[in-house]
Write a protein that holds these residues in place. Structure first.
Motif, PDB file in Angstrom:
ATOM      1  N   GLY A 240     -80.817  22.301   7.516  1.00 24.85           N
ATOM      2  CA  GLY A 240     -79.517  22.406   6.861  1.00 24.85           C
ATOM      3  C   GLY A 240     -78.510  21.381   7.329  1.00 24.85           C
ATOM      4  O   GLY A 240     -77.439  21.236   6.721  1.00 24.85           O
ATOM      5  N   GLY A 241     -78.848  20.678   8.377  1.00 30.21           N
ATOM      6  CA  GLY A 241     -77.925  19.702   8.932  1.00 30.21           C
ATOM      7  C   GLY A 241     -77.975  18.364   8.206  1.00 30.21           C
ATOM      8  O   GLY A 241     -78.749  18.166   7.265  1.00 30.21           O
ATOM      9  N   SER A 242     -77.138  17.452   8.675  1.00 29.14           N
ATOM     10  CA  SER A 242     -77.050  16.112   8.103  1.00 29.14           C
ATOM     11  C   SER A 242     -77.278  15.071   9.182  1.00 29.14           C
ATOM     12  O   SER A 242     -77.082  15.344  10.378  1.00 29.14           O
ATOM     13  CB  SER A 242     -75.666  15.894   7.480  1.00 29.14           C
ATOM     14  N   LEU A 243     -77.684  13.901   8.751  1.00 23.35           N
ATOM     15  CA  LEU A 243     -77.934  12.805   9.682  1.00 23.35           C
ATOM     16  C   LEU A 243     -77.742  11.500   8.929  1.00 23.35           C
ATOM     17  O   LEU A 243     -78.064  11.406   7.742  1.00 23.35           O
ATOM     18  CB  LEU A 243     -79.343  12.898  10.246  1.00 23.35           C
ATOM     19  N   THR A 244     -77.223  10.511   9.628  1.00 20.86           N
ATOM     20  CA  THR A 244     -77.056   9.188   9.037  1.00 20.86           C
ATOM     21  C   THR A 244     -77.843   8.168   9.847  1.00 20.86           C
ATOM     22  O   THR A 244     -77.671   8.081  11.071  1.00 20.86           O
ATOM     23  CB  THR A 244     -75.578   8.783   8.990  1.00 20.86           C
ATOM     24  N   LEU A 245     -78.695   7.436   9.166  1.00 19.10           N
ATOM     25  CA  LEU A 245     -79.447   6.349   9.779  1.00 19.10           C
ATOM     26  C   LEU A 245     -78.826   5.014   9.389  1.00 19.10           C
ATOM     27  O   LEU A 245     -78.305   4.867   8.282  1.00 19.10           O
ATOM     28  CB  LEU A 245     -80.905   6.370   9.329  1.00 19.10           C
ATOM     29  N   SER A 246     -78.921   4.077  10.292  1.00 23.62           N
ATOM     30  CA  SER A 246     -78.419   2.741  10.027  1.00 23.62           C
ATOM     31  C   SER A 246     -79.498   1.717  10.333  1.00 23.62           C
ATOM     32  O   SER A 246     -80.361   1.952  11.193  1.00 23.62           O
ATOM     33  CB  SER A 246     -77.176   2.470  10.868  1.00 23.62           C
ATOM     34  N   CYS A 247     -79.459   0.609   9.632  1.00 24.67           N
ATOM     35  CA  CYS A 247     -80.422  -0.469   9.859  1.00 24.67           C
ATOM     36  C   CYS A 247     -79.664  -1.787   9.847  1.00 24.67           C
ATOM     37  O   CYS A 247     -78.975  -2.105   8.870  1.00 24.67           O
ATOM     38  CB  CYS A 247     -81.492  -0.452   8.790  1.00 24.67           C
ATOM     39  N   GLY A 248     -79.770  -2.521  10.923  1.00 27.39           N
ATOM     40  CA  GLY A 248     -79.132  -3.822  11.006  1.00 27.39           C
ATOM     41  C   GLY A 248     -80.140  -4.940  10.822  1.00 27.39           C
ATOM     42  O   GLY A 248     -81.241  -4.881  11.392  1.00 27.39           O
ATOM     43  N   GLY A 249     -79.764  -5.933  10.051  1.00 22.75           N
ATOM     44  CA  GLY A 249     -80.661  -7.046   9.788  1.00 22.75           C
ATOM     45  C   GLY A 249     -80.168  -8.327  10.429  1.00 22.75           C
ATOM     46  O   GLY A 249     -78.965  -8.579  10.510  1.00 22.75           O
ATOM     47  N   SER A 250     -81.103  -9.139  10.905  1.00 22.27           N
ATOM     48  CA  SER A 250     -80.779 -10.452  11.447  1.00 22.27           C
ATOM     49  C   SER A 250     -81.929 -11.399  11.131  1.00 22.27           C
ATOM     50  O   SER A 250     -83.062 -10.973  10.878  1.00 22.27           O
ATOM     51  CB  SER A 250     -80.556 -10.378  12.958  1.00 22.27           C
ATOM     52  N   GLY A 251     -81.610 -12.698  11.117  1.00 20.85           N
ATOM     53  CA  GLY A 251     -82.636 -13.684  10.841  1.00 20.85           C
ATOM     54  C   GLY A 251     -82.952 -13.859   9.374  1.00 20.85           C
ATOM     55  O   GLY A 251     -83.912 -14.567   9.034  1.00 20.85           O
ATOM     56  N   LEU A 252     -82.178 -13.219   8.524  1.00 20.91           N
ATOM     57  CA  LEU A 252     -82.356 -13.367   7.081  1.00 20.91           C
ATOM     58  C   LEU A 252     -80.989 -13.383   6.421  1.00 20.91           C
ATOM     59  O   LEU A 252     -80.011 -12.899   7.005  1.00 20.91           O
ATOM     60  CB  LEU A 252     -83.222 -12.239   6.502  1.00 20.91           C
ATOM     61  N   THR A 253     -80.937 -13.946   5.225  1.00 20.20           N
ATOM     62  CA  THR A 253     -79.702 -13.897   4.450  1.00 20.20           C
ATOM     63  C   THR A 253     -79.666 -12.530   3.793  1.00 20.20           C
ATOM     64  O   THR A 253     -80.279 -12.302   2.747  1.00 20.20           O
ATOM     65  CB  THR A 253     -79.670 -15.020   3.411  1.00 20.20           C
TER      66      THR A 253
ATOM     67  N   ASN B 288     -72.697  -5.810   3.343  1.00 19.41           N
ATOM     68  CA  ASN B 288     -73.213  -7.173   3.485  1.00 19.41           C
ATOM     69  C   ASN B 288     -72.384  -8.022   4.433  1.00 19.41           C
ATOM     70  O   ASN B 288     -72.786  -9.150   4.740  1.00 19.41           O
ATOM     71  CB  ASN B 288     -73.305  -7.839   2.122  1.00 19.41           C
ATOM     72  N   VAL B 289     -71.255  -7.528   4.863  1.00 22.77           N
ATOM     73  CA  VAL B 289     -70.486  -8.222   5.904  1.00 22.77           C
ATOM     74  C   VAL B 289     -71.084  -7.907   7.269  1.00 22.77           C
ATOM     75  O   VAL B 289     -71.248  -8.795   8.111  1.00 22.77           O
ATOM     76  CB  VAL B 289     -69.001  -7.816   5.844  1.00 22.77           C
ATOM     77  N   GLU B 290     -71.413  -6.643   7.478  1.00 17.10           N
ATOM     78  CA  GLU B 290     -72.011  -6.220   8.750  1.00 17.10           C
ATOM     79  C   GLU B 290     -73.528  -6.350   8.754  1.00 17.10           C
ATOM     80  O   GLU B 290     -74.160  -6.124   9.786  1.00 17.10           O
ATOM     81  CB  GLU B 290     -71.631  -4.762   9.036  1.00 17.10           C
ATOM     82  N   ASN B 291     -74.118  -6.713   7.608  1.00 15.34           N
ATOM     83  CA  ASN B 291     -75.585  -6.820   7.489  1.00 15.34           C
ATOM     84  C   ASN B 291     -76.270  -5.508   7.853  1.00 15.34           C
ATOM     85  O   ASN B 291     -77.222  -5.473   8.658  1.00 15.34           O
ATOM     86  CB  ASN B 291     -76.136  -7.955   8.357  1.00 15.34           C
ATOM     87  N   THR B 292     -75.770  -4.429   7.271  1.00 16.58           N
ATOM     88  CA  THR B 292     -76.362  -3.124   7.543  1.00 16.58           C
ATOM     89  C   THR B 292     -76.648  -2.368   6.242  1.00 16.58           C
ATOM     90  O   THR B 292     -75.972  -2.560   5.231  1.00 16.58           O
ATOM     91  CB  THR B 292     -75.437  -2.248   8.411  1.00 16.58           C
ATOM     92  N   VAL B 293     -77.647  -1.526   6.316  1.00 16.70           N
ATOM     93  CA  VAL B 293     -77.945  -0.587   5.237  1.00 16.70           C
ATOM     94  C   VAL B 293     -78.019   0.796   5.872  1.00 16.70           C
ATOM     95  O   VAL B 293     -78.535   0.946   6.989  1.00 16.70           O
ATOM     96  CB  VAL B 293     -79.243  -0.964   4.497  1.00 16.70           C
ATOM     97  N   THR B 294     -77.475   1.759   5.176  1.00 13.94           N
ATOM     98  CA  THR B 294     -77.324   3.106   5.726  1.00 13.94           C
ATOM     99  C   THR B 294     -78.031   4.121   4.834  1.00 13.94           C
ATOM    100  O   THR B 294     -78.036   3.971   3.608  1.00 13.94           O
ATOM    101  CB  THR B 294     -75.837   3.459   5.829  1.00 13.94           C
TER     102      THR B 294
END
Length: 127
Positions: free
Chosen positions: A15-28, A74-80
């Motif tokens: 029943g809970g919630s969670l947020t995952l983040s993914c940071g990218g580097s070395g690519l546009t 796309n400024v922080e290069n992250t997908v959530t």
């Protein structure tokens, strides 16, 4: 060298919630559609959701759009990946992925169409 690094996994109660983040580097970063997959023990890796290069469009795997939400910066290069109303069957290793083009057709986010993978982060849903 391209790196996708997930974070935010852990133990959460049903029943809970969670947020995952993914940071990218070395690519546009903005040149890639980004997606999330998961793989439970003994099962195939499955598609959760994807987002277009500029974040204007999203596409979700069957039945997952109501509890999962993908966004990007796309400024922080992250997908959530935001996850809601988590259930024990959501227990899996969660992976972010970069795909050269966004697609919204059924089954188009096949694993062999992915350009880059993260290393995965474990999510366990248990009381």
């Amino acid at each position: 060298q391209v790196r996708l690094v997930e974070s935010g996994g852990g133990l959460v109660q049903p029943g809970g919630s969670l947020t995952l983040s993914c940071g990218g580097s070395g690519l546009t970063f903005g040149n890639y559609a980004m997606g999330w997959f998961r793989q439970a023990p003994g099962k195939e890796r499955t598609f959760i959701g994807g987002i277009s290069k500029q974040g204007w469009s999203t596409h979700y795997g069957n039945g997952l759009g109501g509890r999962f939400s993908v966004s990007r910066d796309n400024v922080e290069n992250t997908v959530t990946l935001q996850m809601f109303d988590l259930r024990p069957e959501d227990t899996a290793v969660y992976y972010c992925a970069a795909r050269r083009e966004f697609c919204s057709g059924d089954g188009c986010w096949e694993a062999d169409t992915i350009s880059y993978w993260g290393q995965g982060t474990q999510v366990t849903v248990s009381s």
